[in-house]
Write a protein that holds these residues in place. Structure first.
Motif, short mmCIF file in Angstrom:
data_model
loop_
_atom_site.label_atom_id
_atom_site.label_comp_id
_atom_site.label_asym_id
_atom_site.label_seq_id
_atom_site.Cartn_x
_atom_site.Cartn_y
_atom_site.Cartn_z
N HIS A 115 0.82 -1.22 0.00
CA HIS A 115 0.00 0.00 0.00
C HIS A 115 0.85 1.27 0.00
O HIS A 115 0.31 2.37 -0.15
N LYS A 116 2.18 1.13 0.10
CA LYS A 116 3.01 2.33 0.07
C LYS A 116 3.02 2.98 -1.31
O LYS A 116 3.37 4.16 -1.44
N THR A 117 2.63 2.24 -2.35
CA THR A 117 2.61 2.80 -3.70
C THR A 117 1.73 4.04 -3.76
O THR A 117 2.11 5.06 -4.35
N ALA A 118 0.56 3.98 -3.14
CA ALA A 118 -0.34 5.13 -3.14
C ALA A 118 0.28 6.31 -2.40
O ALA A 118 0.17 7.47 -2.84
N GLN A 119 0.95 6.04 -1.29
CA GLN A 119 1.58 7.12 -0.52
C GLN A 119 2.67 7.81 -1.33
O GLN A 119 2.75 9.04 -1.36
N ILE A 120 3.50 7.01 -2.01
CA ILE A 120 4.59 7.61 -2.79
C ILE A 120 4.02 8.42 -3.95
O ILE A 120 4.54 9.49 -4.28
N CYS A 121 2.95 7.93 -4.56
CA CYS A 121 2.29 8.71 -5.62
C CYS A 121 1.87 10.09 -5.09
O CYS A 121 2.08 11.11 -5.74
N ARG A 122 1.27 10.12 -3.91
CA ARG A 122 0.79 11.40 -3.33
C ARG A 122 1.95 12.37 -3.10
O ARG A 122 1.81 13.57 -3.29
N TRP A 123 3.09 11.86 -2.65
CA TRP A 123 4.20 12.73 -2.28
C TRP A 123 5.04 13.18 -3.48
O TRP A 123 5.90 14.05 -3.34
N SER A 124 4.80 12.59 -4.65
CA SER A 124 5.70 12.81 -5.78
C SER A 124 5.38 14.08 -6.56
O SER A 124 4.22 14.50 -6.67
N TYR A 125 6.41 14.64 -7.13
CA TYR A 125 6.29 15.78 -8.03
C TYR A 125 5.63 15.33 -9.33
O TYR A 125 4.69 15.97 -9.83
N LYS A 126 6.09 14.21 -9.88
CA LYS A 126 5.47 13.58 -11.04
C LYS A 126 5.56 12.07 -10.91
O LYS A 126 6.46 11.56 -10.22
N VAL A 127 4.62 11.37 -11.57
CA VAL A 127 4.62 9.91 -11.56
C VAL A 127 4.71 9.42 -13.00
O VAL A 127 3.90 9.83 -13.85
N SER A 128 5.68 8.57 -13.27
CA SER A 128 5.91 8.02 -14.61
C SER A 128 5.40 6.58 -14.64
O SER A 128 5.88 5.73 -13.90
N CYS A 129 4.42 6.33 -15.52
CA CYS A 129 3.72 5.03 -15.53
C CYS A 129 3.90 4.33 -16.86
O CYS A 129 3.79 4.94 -17.93
N GLY A 130 4.11 3.02 -16.81
CA GLY A 130 4.43 2.26 -18.00
C GLY A 130 3.27 1.97 -18.93
O GLY A 130 3.49 1.64 -20.10
N ASN A 131 2.02 2.04 -18.46
CA ASN A 131 0.88 1.87 -19.35
C ASN A 131 -0.34 2.59 -18.76
O ASN A 131 -0.28 3.15 -17.65
N ASP A 132 -1.44 2.58 -19.49
CA ASP A 132 -2.63 3.32 -19.08
C ASP A 132 -3.25 2.77 -17.81
O ASP A 132 -3.81 3.52 -16.99
N TYR A 133 -3.21 1.45 -17.64
CA TYR A 133 -3.75 0.84 -16.43
C TYR A 133 -3.04 1.37 -15.18
O TYR A 133 -3.68 1.72 -14.18
N LEU A 134 -1.72 1.46 -15.25
CA LEU A 134 -0.94 1.98 -14.13
C LEU A 134 -1.20 3.48 -13.93
O LEU A 134 -1.31 3.95 -12.80
N ARG A 135 -1.29 4.21 -15.03
CA ARG A 135 -1.52 5.65 -14.93
C ARG A 135 -2.89 5.94 -14.31
O ARG A 135 -3.03 6.86 -13.50
#
Length: 354
Positions: free
Chosen positions: A135-155
């Protein structure tokens, strides 16, 4: 601009890191930027990391990795951006990312190419999965300046926590890998698959199809991986994956396979196997799951299959028709150059740092 790449693996060892991080570094150099890579796992631990046993060596490697991360905190102020590929530490909460973002106020670029917030049913026991702290993935997303995602499902997942989530497919440097391939018309057909121990179980989904084909046709089934497959097939030729021979080994293929189960975890996969095949002029026959649906032009650069019967019919067709294989292979190379190349996405990568 100074960038610190906080990465899991030793340099040059893991496909995810090589294609999501390392192959972009020359572009940063061209822009006059300075960078440093900071792996969690050491070169000495890497050879045993995914092998059974070696508990003591793995434990020491884990402790050493945490120690390196603690020491790294003191050096963060000198960097403009902290680029975190997948996670800063393989287990436990995101304390490193929290200090970087909340205490030191650093701009974090968070990059991932799997559904890493979900448990992977192919890996680990229950207690190990709990230690992963998914569940830390959601936390890191919140704290990030930008998030780079490999496909639309991840984005789409990342957008729930951060509006600055960017689609950056896992791409190839087609100037290096696209080769004018001339298939030997008289050669025995070679069907192939490349991957790691974590995705080897997916090949079992095709075992009945390949057994049917074996009863009717003569072909080779090349498996390139870090460990041998467990398949009840006569045609298997196992090749140990080596970075130095990866392209040469892939060029043995006439047809490339990418089976996947229809699960949330599999929908997070980035279709990279299919892109590798197509970039080398090899038709890709893939499961109709997740990013595969957009990565392969069905009937043009390969085939997208939904049922066992479709897998059988498409593979049979390509076994029997070398001209179709050649035509699809050529179309696949152009497809990858236009849509999934380093050159096509250089602006997207550089925009992460603006």
């Amino acid at each position: 601009m100074k960038v610190l790449f906080v990465v899991p693996y030793p340099v040059g060892q893991a496909a995810s890191q090589r294609y999501r991080v390392e192959q972009w570094l020359p572009l940063l150099q061209e822009q006059g930027s300075l960078y440093k890579l900071a792996p969690f796992w050491s070169q000495s631990t890497w050879p045993v990391l995914y092998k059974p046993g070696h508990i003591g060596k793995k434990a020491l490697g884990l402790l050493a990795g945490f120690w390196r991360r603690l020491l790294l905190l003191a050096r963060l102020p000198r960097y403009d951006y902290i680029f975190v590929h997948r996670e800063a530490t393989p287990v436990g909460p995101p304390w490193f990312e929290w200090v970087a973002a909340k205490v030191l106020r650093k701009k974090i670029i968070f990059d991932f190419d799997d559904a890493i917030w979900l448990p992977d049913s192919n890996r680990g026991s229950g207690w190990r999965k709990k230690l992963k702290w998914r569940h830390k993935t959601a936390q890191i997303c919140r704290w990030s300046y930008k998030v780079s995602c490999g496909n639309d499902y991840l984005r789409n997942y990342a957008l729930k926590y951060n509006a600055a989530a960017v689609l950056l497919p896992t791409v190839l440097d087609t100037d290096q890998v696209c080769i004018n391939r001339k298939e030997q018309q008289t050669a025995e057909v070679a069907i192939g698959w490349i991957g790691s121990h974590s995705t080897l179980p997916y090949l079992q989904l095709l075992e009945p199809v390949l057994q049917r084909l074996e009863r009717k046709y003569s072909f080779k089934l090349y498996i390139i991986a870090d460990r041998p497959p467990q398949l009840q097939l006569q045609s298997v030729i196992f090749k140990q994956w080596r970075r130095g021979t990866e392209t040469e080994d892939l060029l043995e293929f006439h047809i490339g396979l990418m089976p996947l189960p229809d699960t949330d975890w599999a929908r997070g996969k980035c279709a990279f196997k299919a892109l590798q095949y197509m970039a080398l002029g090899i038709p890709a026959v893939v499961a109709g799951v997740g990013a595969n649906l957009g990565a392969v032009a069905d009937g043009r650069t390969g085939y997208i299959c939904q049922t066992e019967q479709e897998w059988y019919e498409r593979l049979e067709e390509l076994i029997l028709e070398p001209g179709k294989r050649a035509g699809m292979g050529a179309a696949g190379q152009e497809w990858v150059k236009a849509r999934y190349s380093l050159q096509a996405h250089r602006h997207t990568f550089l925009s992460l740092f603006s």
